[in-house]
Motif scaffolding. Sequence first.
Motif, PDB file in Angstrom:
ATOM      1  N   MET A   7      40.264  25.215  54.565  1.00 36.01           N
ATOM      2  CA  MET A   7      39.109  26.206  54.637  1.00 36.01           C
ATOM      3  C   MET A   7      38.057  25.645  53.520  1.00 36.01           C
ATOM      4  O   MET A   7      36.892  25.563  54.054  1.00 36.01           O
ATOM      5  CB  MET A   7      39.504  27.650  54.137  1.00 36.01           C
ATOM      6  CG  MET A   7      38.554  28.298  53.925  1.00 36.01           C
ATOM      7  SD  MET A   7      38.536  30.029  53.137  1.00 36.01           S
ATOM      8  CE  MET A   7      38.882  29.311  51.536  1.00 36.01           C
ATOM      9  N   LEU A   8      38.519  25.103  52.444  1.00 36.12           N
ATOM     10  CA  LEU A   8      37.548  24.536  51.419  1.00 36.12           C
ATOM     11  C   LEU A   8      36.916  23.370  52.140  1.00 36.12           C
ATOM     12  O   LEU A   8      35.602  23.011  52.087  1.00 36.12           O
ATOM     13  CB  LEU A   8      38.234  24.335  50.072  1.00 36.12           C
ATOM     14  CG  LEU A   8      38.388  25.374  49.314  1.00 36.12           C
ATOM     15  CD1 LEU A   8      39.116  25.347  47.983  1.00 36.12           C
ATOM     16  CD2 LEU A   8      37.162  26.260  49.039  1.00 36.12           C
ATOM     17  N   ALA A   9      37.742  22.595  52.740  1.00 34.19           N
ATOM     18  CA  ALA A   9      37.233  21.152  53.300  1.00 34.19           C
ATOM     19  C   ALA A   9      36.199  21.354  54.344  1.00 34.19           C
ATOM     20  O   ALA A   9      35.067  20.995  54.688  1.00 34.19           O
ATOM     21  CB  ALA A   9      38.208  20.351  53.932  1.00 34.19           C
ATOM     22  N   ALA A  10      36.671  22.565  55.235  1.00 28.57           N
ATOM     23  CA  ALA A  10      35.808  23.181  56.095  1.00 28.57           C
ATOM     24  C   ALA A  10      34.603  23.360  55.820  1.00 28.57           C
ATOM     25  O   ALA A  10      33.536  23.164  56.567  1.00 28.57           O
ATOM     26  CB  ALA A  10      36.352  23.927  57.193  1.00 28.57           C
ATOM     27  N   HIS A  55      32.321  20.713  54.478  1.00 26.37           N
ATOM     28  CA  HIS A  55      31.594  20.049  55.459  1.00 26.37           C
ATOM     29  C   HIS A  55      30.472  20.958  56.247  1.00 26.37           C
ATOM     30  O   HIS A  55      29.608  20.265  56.490  1.00 26.37           O
ATOM     31  CB  HIS A  55      32.821  19.699  56.822  1.00 26.37           C
ATOM     32  CG  HIS A  55      32.328  18.941  57.862  1.00 26.37           C
ATOM     33  ND1 HIS A  55      31.762  19.667  58.902  1.00 26.37           N
ATOM     34  CD2 HIS A  55      32.295  17.512  58.065  1.00 26.37           C
ATOM     35  CE1 HIS A  55      31.481  18.714  59.855  1.00 26.37           C
ATOM     36  NE2 HIS A  55      31.558  17.480  59.409  1.00 26.37           N
ATOM     37  N   ASP A  56      30.609  21.950  56.306  1.00 32.91           N
ATOM     38  CA  ASP A  56      29.649  22.690  56.914  1.00 32.91           C
ATOM     39  C   ASP A  56      28.440  22.904  56.158  1.00 32.91           C
ATOM     40  O   ASP A  56      27.167  23.069  56.668  1.00 32.91           O
ATOM     41  CB  ASP A  56      30.268  24.235  57.324  1.00 32.91           C
ATOM     42  CG  ASP A  56      31.375  24.152  58.401  1.00 32.91           C
ATOM     43  OD1 ASP A  56      31.264  23.109  59.170  1.00 32.91           O
ATOM     44  OD2 ASP A  56      31.824  25.363  58.815  1.00 32.91           O
ATOM     45  N   LEU A  57      28.352  22.837  54.804  1.00 29.19           N
ATOM     46  CA  LEU A  57      27.481  22.915  53.706  1.00 29.19           C
ATOM     47  C   LEU A  57      26.660  21.469  53.621  1.00 29.19           C
ATOM     48  O   LEU A  57      25.570  21.835  53.224  1.00 29.19           O
ATOM     49  CB  LEU A  57      27.833  23.441  52.503  1.00 29.19           C
ATOM     50  CG  LEU A  57      28.285  25.048  52.563  1.00 29.19           C
ATOM     51  CD1 LEU A  57      28.576  25.338  51.122  1.00 29.19           C
ATOM     52  CD2 LEU A  57      26.851  26.006  53.045  1.00 29.19           C
ATOM     53  N   ARG A  58      27.272  20.396  53.894  1.00 34.55           N
ATOM     54  CA  ARG A  58      26.695  19.104  53.811  1.00 34.55           C
ATOM     55  C   ARG A  58      25.478  19.087  54.324  1.00 34.55           C
ATOM     56  O   ARG A  58      24.341  18.567  53.963  1.00 34.55           O
ATOM     57  CB  ARG A  58      27.915  17.862  54.037  1.00 34.55           C
ATOM     58  CG  ARG A  58      28.726  17.671  52.845  1.00 34.55           C
ATOM     59  CD  ARG A  58      29.527  16.415  53.233  1.00 34.55           C
ATOM     60  NE  ARG A  58      30.593  16.744  52.608  1.00 34.55           N
ATOM     61  CZ  ARG A  58      31.688  16.291  53.012  1.00 34.55           C
ATOM     62  NH1 ARG A  58      32.150  16.103  54.273  1.00 34.55           N
ATOM     63  NH2 ARG A  58      32.743  16.624  52.334  1.00 34.55           N
ATOM     64  N   THR A  59      25.360  19.234  55.739  1.00 36.24           N
ATOM     65  CA  THR A  59      24.209  18.923  56.462  1.00 36.24           C
ATOM     66  C   THR A  59      22.942  19.849  56.153  1.00 36.24           C
ATOM     67  O   THR A  59      21.951  19.257  55.759  1.00 36.24           O
ATOM     68  CB  THR A  59      24.503  19.379  57.998  1.00 36.24           C
ATOM     69  OG1 THR A  59      25.572  18.615  58.520  1.00 36.24           O
ATOM     70  CG2 THR A  59      23.259  19.008  58.972  1.00 36.24           C
ATOM     71  N   PRO A  60      23.229  21.296  55.790  1.00 32.00           N
ATOM     72  CA  PRO A  60      21.826  22.054  55.452  1.00 32.00           C
ATOM     73  C   PRO A  60      21.620  21.493  54.080  1.00 32.00           C
ATOM     74  O   PRO A  60      20.369  21.475  53.770  1.00 32.00           O
ATOM     75  CB  PRO A  60      22.362  23.411  55.646  1.00 32.00           C
ATOM     76  CG  PRO A  60      23.738  23.717  56.322  1.00 32.00           C
ATOM     77  CD  PRO A  60      24.360  21.911  56.317  1.00 32.00           C
ATOM     78  N   LEU A  61      22.683  21.146  53.239  1.00 35.79           N
ATOM     79  CA  LEU A  61      21.951  20.747  51.730  1.00 35.79           C
ATOM     80  C   LEU A  61      21.542  19.501  51.997  1.00 35.79           C
ATOM     81  O   LEU A  61      20.523  19.360  51.097  1.00 35.79           O
ATOM     82  CB  LEU A  61      23.348  20.737  51.007  1.00 35.79           C
ATOM     83  CG  LEU A  61      24.020  22.213  50.452  1.00 35.79           C
ATOM     84  CD1 LEU A  61      25.410  22.030  49.702  1.00 35.79           C
ATOM     85  CD2 LEU A  61      22.747  23.120  49.732  1.00 35.79           C
ATOM     86  N   SER A  62      21.999  18.824  52.754  1.00 42.82           N
ATOM     87  CA  SER A  62      21.150  17.284  52.737  1.00 42.82           C
ATOM     88  C   SER A  62      19.899  17.499  53.273  1.00 42.82           C
ATOM     89  O   SER A  62      18.863  16.747  52.837  1.00 42.82           O
ATOM     90  CB  SER A  62      21.810  16.555  53.853  1.00 42.82           C
ATOM     91  OG  SER A  62      23.314  16.062  53.402  1.00 42.82           O
TER      92      SER A  62
END
Length: 82
Positions: free
Chosen positions: A61-64, A67-74
Motif C-alpha cells: 500500500m505504501l509503495a502504491a 508511486h501515485d504521489l510522484r507524478t503530481p508532486l513532480s
Amino acid sequence: MSVFCVKPLRRLARAAEQFGRDVPGTPELPETGPTEVREAAQAFNRMQKSIRDFLDERERMLAAVSHDLRTPLSGIIGNSSV
C-alpha cells in the motif's frame, strides 16, 4: 510428562523473542507435543502469518501511494521553479 511440555514451551518462548526482533526470519514452530502445546504452536504460527501478511500489505500500500504521489508532486515541484 513435565519435560515433554517444557521443551516445546521453551521453543515457543525463543520463537516469540526472535519474532519480536526479526519478523521475516522467524520460522514456523513445529506443531508437536501434547494437545495444549500443539494448540499454542498452531496459534503462534497463525499469529506470525497474520502479522507477516499485514506487514506485506502495508508495504504494498505504501509503495502504491508513493508511486501515485510522484507524478503530481513532480508537476508541482517542476511548475514552482518556473
